[in-house]
Design a protein around this motif. Structure first.
Motif, PDB file in Angstrom:
ATOM      1  N   UNK A 237       0.841  -1.200   0.000  1.00 50.94           N
ATOM      2  CA  UNK A 237       0.000   0.000   0.000  1.00 50.94           C
ATOM      3  C   UNK A 237       0.864   1.233   0.000  1.00 50.94           C
ATOM      4  N   UNK A 238       0.357   2.326   0.550  1.00 51.60           N
ATOM      5  CA  UNK A 238       1.177   3.545   0.578  1.00 51.60           C
ATOM      6  C   UNK A 238       2.167   3.447   1.736  1.00 51.60           C
ATOM      7  N   UNK A 245       1.147   1.015   4.880  1.00 51.69           N
ATOM      8  CA  UNK A 245      -0.318   0.943   4.977  1.00 51.69           C
ATOM      9  C   UNK A 245      -0.779  -0.440   5.421  1.00 51.69           C
ATOM     10  N   UNK A 293      -5.507   3.326   4.063  1.00 50.10           N
ATOM     11  CA  UNK A 293      -4.865   4.549   4.561  1.00 50.10           C
ATOM     12  C   UNK A 293      -4.647   5.505   3.404  1.00 50.10           C
ATOM     13  N   UNK A 294      -4.574   6.771   3.741  1.00 51.85           N
ATOM     14  CA  UNK A 294      -4.247   7.800   2.751  1.00 51.85           C
ATOM     15  C   UNK A 294      -3.289   8.790   3.402  1.00 51.85           C
ATOM     16  N   UNK A 295      -2.704   9.617   2.571  1.00 56.10           N
ATOM     17  CA  UNK A 295      -1.760  10.578   3.141  1.00 56.10           C
ATOM     18  C   UNK A 295      -2.530  11.713   3.824  1.00 56.10           C
TER      19      UNK A 295
END
Lengths: 405, 164
Positions: A237-238, A245, A293-295
């Motif tokens: 993921x990120x 993530x 998740x995201x930033x």
């Protein structure tokens, strides 16, 4: 002088018939035998006598449904346009047709006056009856033997050598054409009687010659909460520095699961789990939350825009109108992602978090249950204490959704 | 000696001459030539790519690029290559034309390292670019490594994508 005429045969009327019709008119004899073959014949069903008919002259023997059911202890159901006979878990349904030729051609039941006749050979094949066509037609069912009895509190499982029917009557349950030596059972002329002080609340046939009797309320199915930590294994993921993530989502999902007894995770470790495998698990879920998740610090909720199954399409409307008990049962099998999203929004707002919602074709959300994708900013996820608060909010929201009327 | 100029001989000669005339007319003027190139090779020497460049969070920036096609290069492969270079994304594996449907085969790492929003931008950028570049197509479907797939990470790929 006229020649002498040969003396006529004097061998009796049978010989005269054979000589007069059979030898001179073989086709007439053939027609006669065909007509006789299609004529009604005696029908014996167990100990009962009746008549086997051949509608439409097609050579398919039919017997009256009620007589067949009574003679062999079969269950009989007749509705508008169809008749069904059953033996334990086996059942055969016939559409009812009034035209005799069409009934015989299609293998349907035939309505003759107020009586319904069913084709005997297909019925025998479906229910495991013995079918014999000799001078007449004979349908029999060998006696079943009681092989095993399993007793449990409020539950009784019986296993016979073949499928049997169970007839609840005053004082007990009768198993027609069955016999056995188990204690607590009585042999009667019609079959085996199980005397009971109280009739069972449920009786069903799971197959394999089994009969189950149950007492007490039906156990209610519980909702399945499925928590899906996004990514994993070869898909990190990120990434935000050392934070990945796949690890953050697994930690958050585990914290939520700890607060929701009976909930399940799609993955419990750092493993690669394709979307196909996640979707297979999701099909049975009452509630599904897929964690991502995201930033930044945003919290996003992604909902399905269109749902493909009829159950899912109707769930939102049914939940609005169904009484609480029915709504609770419905939520086990189908749900409303919008209501789940509202519950999550409310729980997050108590933490001072504003949730952004979007609808679209998001993965895992097109299932009958209530499914959303929850994306949380890494700024909120990097702190274990914040994850604990988020997990508490998610668990509260799921409980609120499931308990809401 | 039998007569040569009988009516039947004259009729036969007339049929022979007529057949010869047809043969000569049918063959006349034809010279050996090379096999024709496929139609798309003859006509599509260049391709106008209508690029939908992701511009989050506003949407997409629409640009046009004229691509010149090399010998044997198909417009589909050229479009995928140009899109991949323009948006700095992994190059899709293949593009198939099925009537009014485009089928794009994606590599499994196509959306690796993206969140839901950026994955949506990448997929829709590709779909809109192909639909605008090849207007005969009405929808785009995606495969993942040659097989139908429910998605990559965040988006459901079971449903086709159409231009808004």
């Amino acid at each position: 002088m006229r020649p002498a005429r040969p003396a006529p045969h004097r061998d009796g009327p049978g010989r005269a018939l054979a000589g007069g019709l059979g030898l001179r008119r073989p086709w007439l004899l053939w027609l006669l035998s065909l007509a006789l073959a299609q004529a009604p014949k005696p029908l014996q069903v167990g100990a009962l006598q009746g008549e086997a008919l051949y509608p439409g002259g097609s050579g398919v023997s039919y017997g009256e449904a009620r007589l067949v059911a009574q003679g062999l202890g079969l269950s009989l159901w007749q509705g508008e346009g169809a008749v069904a006979l059953g033996l334990g878990s086996r059942q055969r349904t016939f559409p009812i047709v009034k035209e005799e030729a069409r009934a015989a051609q299609t293998g349907a039941a035939w309505q003759r006056g107020d009586k319904v006749y069913v084709p005997l050979r297909p019925l025998a094949e479906a229910l495991g009856l013995e079918y014999r066509a000799e001078v007449g037609v004979r349908l029999t069912l060998p006696w079943a033997r009681l092989l095993q009895v399993e007793r449990a509190p409020d539950r009784l499982r019986l296993r016979f050598s073949r499928e049997v029917n169970a007839v609840v009557q005053a004082g007990g349950v009768l198993f027609p054409l069955a016999q056995g030596e188990e204690p607590g059972f009585q042999r009667e002329a019609l079959g085996l009687l199980l005397p009971l002080p109280r009739p069972p609340d449920r009786l069903y046939y799971p197959g394999g010659g089994q009969v189950i009797l149950e007492w007490g309320p039906l156990p209610r199915p519980g909702p399945l909460v499925l928590l899906d930590p996004g990514h994993g294994g070869s898909d990190p993921g990120i990434a935000l520095g050392d934070l990945k993530e796949k690890d953050l989502t697994l930690d958050l999902a585990k914290r939520v699961a700890a607060r929701l007894p009976g909930s399940r995770l799609t993955r419990t470790g750092d493993e690669t789990l394709p979307l196909e495998a996640r979707l297979r698990q999701a099909q049975a879920a009452s509630v599904l939350i897929s964690f991502h998740a995201t930033r930044g610090a945003a919290v996003n909720l992604y909902l399905p825009k269109a749902r493909s199954t009829p159950l899912a399409q109707n769930a939102e409307r049914l939940l609005l109108t169904a009484p609480q008990a029915q709504a609770a049962l419905l939520k086990v099998y189908a749900g409303s992602p919008h209501r789940l999203a509202e519950a999550l929004e409310k729980a997050f707002s108590a933490l001072g978090i504003v949730v952004a919602k979007a609808e679209g074709p998001y993965a895992l959300t097109d299932i009958p249950g209530a499914a959303v994708v929850l994306e949380v900013g890494t700024e909120r996820l990097k702190d274990p204490k914040a994850r604990e608060e988020l997990a508490q909010a998610v668990a509260q929201a799921v409980q609120a959704y499931l308990e809401a009327p | 000696m039998r007569r040569l100029l009988t009516p039947w001989n004259l009729l036969g000669l007339a049929v022979f001459l007529t057949g010869g005339l047809f043969y000569w007319k049918a063959q006349g003027g034809r010279t050996p030539m090379a096999l024709p190139l496929p139609a798309e090779e003859v006509h599509a020497q260049s391709l106008v790519l209508v690029l939908y460049r992701p511009n989050p969070p506003q949407g997409f920036l629409k640009e046009t690029q004229t691509l010149s096609l090399g010998p044997g290069e198909s417009p589909g492969a050229a479009a995928l290559k140009a899109w991949s270079q323009a948006v700095e994304a992994p190059r899709p594996l293949a593009l198939f034309f099925q009537g009014q449907r485009l089928v794009v085969d994606l590599p499994r790492d196509f959306a690796l390292g993206l969140d839901a929003t950026l994955e949506a931008y990448r997929l829709y950028s590709l779909a809109y670019t192909l639909l605008a570049t090849f207007p005969q197509a009405a929808e785009v479907r995606f495969l993942v490594e040659g097989r139908p797939s429910p998605g990559l990470a965040h988006l459901d790929l079971n449903q086709p994508i159409r231009l808004p």
